[in-house]
Design a protein around this motif. Sequence first.
Motif, PDB file in Angstrom:
ATOM      1  N   ASN A  62     -62.796   1.785   8.333  1.00  0.00           N
ATOM      2  CA  ASN A  62     -63.324   1.932   6.987  1.00  0.00           C
ATOM      3  C   ASN A  62     -64.820   2.255   6.999  1.00  0.00           C
ATOM      4  O   ASN A  62     -65.309   3.003   6.144  1.00  0.00           O
ATOM      5  CB  ASN A  62     -63.052   0.663   6.178  1.00  0.00           C
ATOM      6  CG  ASN A  62     -61.570   0.490   5.873  1.00  0.00           C
ATOM      7  OD1 ASN A  62     -60.783   1.415   6.040  1.00  0.00           O
ATOM      8  ND2 ASN A  62     -61.183  -0.700   5.448  1.00  0.00           N
ATOM      9  N   LEU A  95     -56.204  11.771   4.620  1.00  0.00           N
ATOM     10  CA  LEU A  95     -56.535  10.387   4.352  1.00  0.00           C
ATOM     11  C   LEU A  95     -58.042  10.156   4.395  1.00  0.00           C
ATOM     12  O   LEU A  95     -58.614   9.459   3.567  1.00  0.00           O
ATOM     13  CB  LEU A  95     -55.840   9.495   5.388  1.00  0.00           C
ATOM     14  CG  LEU A  95     -56.127   7.993   5.348  1.00  0.00           C
ATOM     15  CD1 LEU A  95     -55.637   7.407   4.045  1.00  0.00           C
ATOM     16  CD2 LEU A  95     -55.464   7.299   6.529  1.00  0.00           C
ATOM     17  N   SER A 128     -60.010  10.815   1.193  1.00  0.00           N
ATOM     18  CA  SER A 128     -59.594  10.160  -0.043  1.00  0.00           C
ATOM     19  C   SER A 128     -60.562   9.024  -0.373  1.00  0.00           C
ATOM     20  O   SER A 128     -60.666   8.058   0.361  1.00  0.00           O
ATOM     21  CB  SER A 128     -58.172   9.607   0.094  1.00  0.00           C
ATOM     22  OG  SER A 128     -57.279  10.652   0.403  1.00  0.00           O
ATOM     23  N   ASP A 130     -60.480   6.735  -2.650  1.00  0.00           N
ATOM     24  CA  ASP A 130     -59.918   5.462  -3.067  1.00  0.00           C
ATOM     25  C   ASP A 130     -59.168   4.736  -1.955  1.00  0.00           C
ATOM     26  O   ASP A 130     -58.401   3.821  -2.198  1.00  0.00           O
ATOM     27  CB  ASP A 130     -58.982   5.661  -4.266  1.00  0.00           C
ATOM     28  CG  ASP A 130     -57.787   6.533  -3.916  1.00  0.00           C
ATOM     29  OD1 ASP A 130     -57.820   7.184  -2.852  1.00  0.00           O
ATOM     30  OD2 ASP A 130     -56.828   6.567  -4.706  1.00  0.00           O
ATOM     31  N   GLN A 131     -59.410   5.088  -0.698  1.00  0.00           N
ATOM     32  CA  GLN A 131     -58.653   4.492   0.393  1.00  0.00           C
ATOM     33  C   GLN A 131     -59.192   3.141   0.849  1.00  0.00           C
ATOM     34  O   GLN A 131     -58.603   2.503   1.696  1.00  0.00           O
ATOM     35  CB  GLN A 131     -58.614   5.442   1.597  1.00  0.00           C
ATOM     36  CG  GLN A 131     -57.815   6.708   1.352  1.00  0.00           C
ATOM     37  CD  GLN A 131     -56.371   6.400   1.018  1.00  0.00           C
ATOM     38  OE1 GLN A 131     -55.750   5.566   1.643  1.00  0.00           O
ATOM     39  NE2 GLN A 131     -55.847   7.067   0.021  1.00  0.00           N
ATOM     40  N   THR A 139     -59.673   0.378  -1.045  1.00  0.00           N
ATOM     41  CA  THR A 139     -59.318  -0.746  -1.905  1.00  0.00           C
ATOM     42  C   THR A 139     -58.351  -1.664  -1.183  1.00  0.00           C
ATOM     43  O   THR A 139     -57.773  -1.315  -0.157  1.00  0.00           O
ATOM     44  CB  THR A 139     -58.641  -0.251  -3.198  1.00  0.00           C
ATOM     45  OG1 THR A 139     -57.325   0.233  -2.872  1.00  0.00           O
ATOM     46  CG2 THR A 139     -59.446   0.877  -3.840  1.00  0.00           C
ATOM     47  N   HIS A 169     -55.533  -2.351  -2.063  1.00  0.00           N
ATOM     48  CA  HIS A 169     -54.167  -1.861  -2.221  1.00  0.00           C
ATOM     49  C   HIS A 169     -53.891  -0.611  -1.389  1.00  0.00           C
ATOM     50  O   HIS A 169     -52.821  -0.018  -1.486  1.00  0.00           O
ATOM     51  CB  HIS A 169     -53.876  -1.570  -3.700  1.00  0.00           C
ATOM     52  CG  HIS A 169     -54.052  -2.765  -4.578  1.00  0.00           C
ATOM     53  ND1 HIS A 169     -53.313  -3.921  -4.422  1.00  0.00           N
ATOM     54  CD2 HIS A 169     -54.916  -3.004  -5.592  1.00  0.00           C
ATOM     55  CE1 HIS A 169     -53.693  -4.810  -5.321  1.00  0.00           C
ATOM     56  NE2 HIS A 169     -54.658  -4.290  -6.032  1.00  0.00           N
ATOM     57  N   GLU A 170     -54.863  -0.190  -0.587  1.00  0.00           N
ATOM     58  CA  GLU A 170     -54.646   0.920   0.348  1.00  0.00           C
ATOM     59  C   GLU A 170     -53.628   0.469   1.396  1.00  0.00           C
ATOM     60  O   GLU A 170     -53.634  -0.697   1.824  1.00  0.00           O
ATOM     61  CB  GLU A 170     -55.987   1.292   0.989  1.00  0.00           C
ATOM     62  CG  GLU A 170     -55.951   2.518   1.866  1.00  0.00           C
ATOM     63  CD  GLU A 170     -55.625   2.181   3.305  1.00  0.00           C
ATOM     64  OE1 GLU A 170     -54.860   2.947   3.928  1.00  0.00           O
ATOM     65  OE2 GLU A 170     -56.127   1.167   3.813  1.00  0.00           O
ATOM     66  N   SER A 198     -54.672  -1.656   4.420  1.00  0.00           N
ATOM     67  CA  SER A 198     -55.089  -3.009   4.043  1.00  0.00           C
ATOM     68  C   SER A 198     -53.879  -3.874   3.720  1.00  0.00           C
ATOM     69  O   SER A 198     -53.826  -5.064   4.073  1.00  0.00           O
ATOM     70  CB  SER A 198     -56.036  -2.948   2.832  1.00  0.00           C
ATOM     71  OG  SER A 198     -57.221  -2.251   3.146  1.00  0.00           O
ATOM     72  N   ILE A 213     -47.103   2.594  -2.911  1.00  0.00           N
ATOM     73  CA  ILE A 213     -47.778   1.304  -2.840  1.00  0.00           C
ATOM     74  C   ILE A 213     -46.943   0.238  -3.531  1.00  0.00           C
ATOM     75  O   ILE A 213     -46.173   0.502  -4.458  1.00  0.00           O
ATOM     76  CB  ILE A 213     -49.172   1.393  -3.499  1.00  0.00           C
ATOM     77  CG1 ILE A 213     -49.957   2.529  -2.885  1.00  0.00           C
ATOM     78  CG2 ILE A 213     -49.931   0.082  -3.376  1.00  0.00           C
ATOM     79  CD1 ILE A 213     -50.198   2.374  -1.398  1.00  0.00           C
TER      80      ILE A 213
END
Length: 230
Positions: free
Chosen positions: A129, A180, A183, A185-186, A188, A190-191, A194, A226
């Motif tokens: 990350n 990927l 992106s 929003d990766q 969070t 909820h990725e 994670s 998800i």
Amino acid sequence: MKTVQRRSLVDQVIDQIMDEINSRRWPVGSQIPTESVLVDRYGVSRSSVREATKALVQQGLLATRQGVGTTVIARDVTEVAMRRALLNAQPHEVLSVRGALDVLACAEAASARTDDELAALERNLLDRNAAITAKDFESFVEHDVAFHLTLVQASHNHLLIALYQSFDESLRHSIASNDLFFSIDQLTEHEPHSLLLSAIRHQDRQGAREAARAILSIAHGHEPEIFDQD
């Protein structure tokens, strides 16, 4: 080490070299000792050592490069056969089979992982990350691969580990070729990666399977599936 007794000297040198490889004293990627060192070690002629290494090169276990030496490139002929099959397979076939191994490995890791392996996965994901944040693509690929390989090791299923190692290059290629990394929003909670780590942490086999499938959907170029976030 004992001097090789007269039987088939070439065959016995082959056995000695394979013992070094299989015991991981000479791991894949390492260079084996020079011809003169092997002659002294095994008590045989240069021709016997030369024929033995030539036979292992032909089997795809060793590779010789002028000015570099002889390098271990595989541990057994089954691994060589698998890699050759992968080279001849269609990309979607490779991805499908590797995907099935991914899902199995994640479920097994959820049950079998150790605290040290969980800590390694957490470090891999943090580094991955951080690479995304820093827009460091090469570092991202390296740490994403490390995350997945650590997962497989955490399964403690030796057959699964051996099979998966054959997919190392295809794993790097699929990670490097999907979007990927780009992106936003990766990162969070909820990725999928994670969610996968959370499932492994809580030893949730089903959750690990679902997260693995969500990661694979990205690799296939689809929107990730998800979990319900409630």
